[in-house]
Design an enzyme around this catalytic site. Sequence first.
Site, PDB file in Angstrom:
ATOM      1  N   GLY A  11      30.834 -16.325  24.135  1.00 19.93           N
ATOM      2  CA  GLY A  11      29.829 -16.139  25.181  1.00 19.93           C
ATOM      3  C   GLY A  11      28.384 -16.364  24.773  1.00 19.93           C
ATOM      4  CB  SER A  12      26.626 -17.849  21.859  1.00 17.78           C
ATOM      5  OG  SER A  12      27.023 -19.195  21.825  1.00 17.78           O
ATOM      6  CB  ILE A  92      38.522 -26.937  36.296  1.00 14.85           C
ATOM      7  CG1 ILE A  92      37.471 -26.277  35.398  1.00 14.85           C
ATOM      8  CG2 ILE A  92      38.247 -26.650  37.765  1.00 14.85           C
ATOM      9  CD1 ILE A  92      37.302 -24.786  35.599  1.00 14.85           C
ATOM     10  CG  ASN A 106      32.448 -28.518  29.462  1.00 15.14           C
ATOM     11  OD1 ASN A 106      32.407 -27.314  29.162  1.00 15.14           O
ATOM     12  ND2 ASN A 106      33.024 -29.414  28.679  1.00 15.14           N
ATOM     13  CG  HIS A 108      32.265 -31.816  24.044  1.00 18.36           C
ATOM     14  ND1 HIS A 108      33.528 -31.249  24.032  1.00 18.36           N
ATOM     15  CD2 HIS A 108      32.240 -32.699  23.025  1.00 18.36           C
ATOM     16  CE1 HIS A 108      34.228 -31.789  23.042  1.00 18.36           C
ATOM     17  NE2 HIS A 108      33.478 -32.677  22.416  1.00 18.36           N
ATOM     18  CG  ASP A 149      35.865 -33.184  26.678  1.00 19.96           C
ATOM     19  OD1 ASP A 149      35.345 -32.281  27.352  1.00 19.96           O
ATOM     20  OD2 ASP A 149      36.415 -32.982  25.574  1.00 19.96           O
ATOM     21  CD  GLU A 178      27.208 -25.913  22.166  1.00 17.71           C
ATOM     22  OE1 GLU A 178      27.608 -25.102  23.021  1.00 17.71           O
ATOM     23  OE2 GLU A 178      27.897 -26.243  21.184  1.00 17.71           O
TER      24      GLU A 178
HETATM   25  C1  GRF Z   1      30.479 -24.152  22.567  1.00 17.46           C
HETATM   26  O1  GRF Z   1      30.399 -24.785  21.336  1.00 17.46           O
HETATM   27  C2  GRF Z   1      30.655 -25.145  23.671  1.00 17.46           C
HETATM   28  O2  GRF Z   1      30.062 -26.389  23.410  1.00 17.46           O
HETATM   29  C3  GRF Z   1      32.148 -25.327  23.751  1.00 17.46           C
HETATM   30  O3  GRF Z   1      32.662 -24.046  23.487  1.00 17.46           O
HETATM   31  C4  GRF Z   1      31.744 -23.314  22.691  1.00 17.46           C
HETATM   32  C5  GRF Z   1      31.496 -22.015  23.397  1.00 17.46           C
HETATM   33  O4  GRF Z   1      30.721 -21.128  22.627  1.00 17.46           O
HETATM   34  N1  GRF Z   1      32.541 -25.882  25.021  1.00 17.46           N
HETATM   35  P1  GRF Z   1      30.188 -19.794  23.275  1.00 17.46           P
HETATM   36  O5  GRF Z   1      31.397 -19.020  23.783  1.00 17.46           O
HETATM   37  O6  GRF Z   1      29.257 -20.156  24.391  1.00 17.46           O
HETATM   38  O7  GRF Z   1      29.504 -19.066  22.165  1.00 17.46           O
END
Ligand code: GRF
Length: 205
Positions: A11-12, A92, A106, A108, A149, A178
Amino acid sequence: MNIAIFASGRGSNVQAILNAIDTGVLPARIAVLISNNSHVGAIEIARAHKIQTSHLSQKMFPSEEALSEAMLNVLSLQKAELLVLAGYMKKIPLKVIRRYRNRIVNIHPALLPLFGGAGMYGHFVHEAVIASGMKVSGATVHLVDEEYDRGPIVMQKTVNIEHNDTPELLAAKVLQVEHEIYPFALKAFAEGKIKIEGRKAWIMS
Ligand code: GRF
């Protein structure tokens, strides 16, 4: 803009999106967080912020159709306008993709269309990138369509790969990027600045 987040893990990115909302950077509210797991960091973060959570897993339903209906019910009840996948490890359902066409995003942890698709998640991505000898990696925000993707790319940001980078070090660098670009891209959705033409998407300035 009412966001529905889909998350399966730590969940970061959920936290980064919440920070952007709390500091007024992202004009949105998280209407619901949907997870296929009931005991994960993403759910804890949502609960701590008094965000509605919904545990929906294929195991709870006899068919994909039934899961789709349950998801669509939650999404319409919560008036979700944008579906935001943040570490969601399940596909999904097609019916949901079709209902929310061009309204599912999404993130990635690599530069799509490279290093995406089946099996390319978590450390596997960063191991493959390092093994390839590439000198850059990064994060990609893209729209979700029927092809895993492969939906239109909305935004990317690169990181350099140094000779002593391990998959763990690279993962940490990419994750930081991200957290920077996901709220930024979501803000563009909230402000109606996303332009989609066929297989291409842009953020208009
Ligand atoms: C992230 O690296 C994202 O790119 C991928 O899954 C990971 C999720 O990390 N799709 P978090 O749960 O948001 O920390």
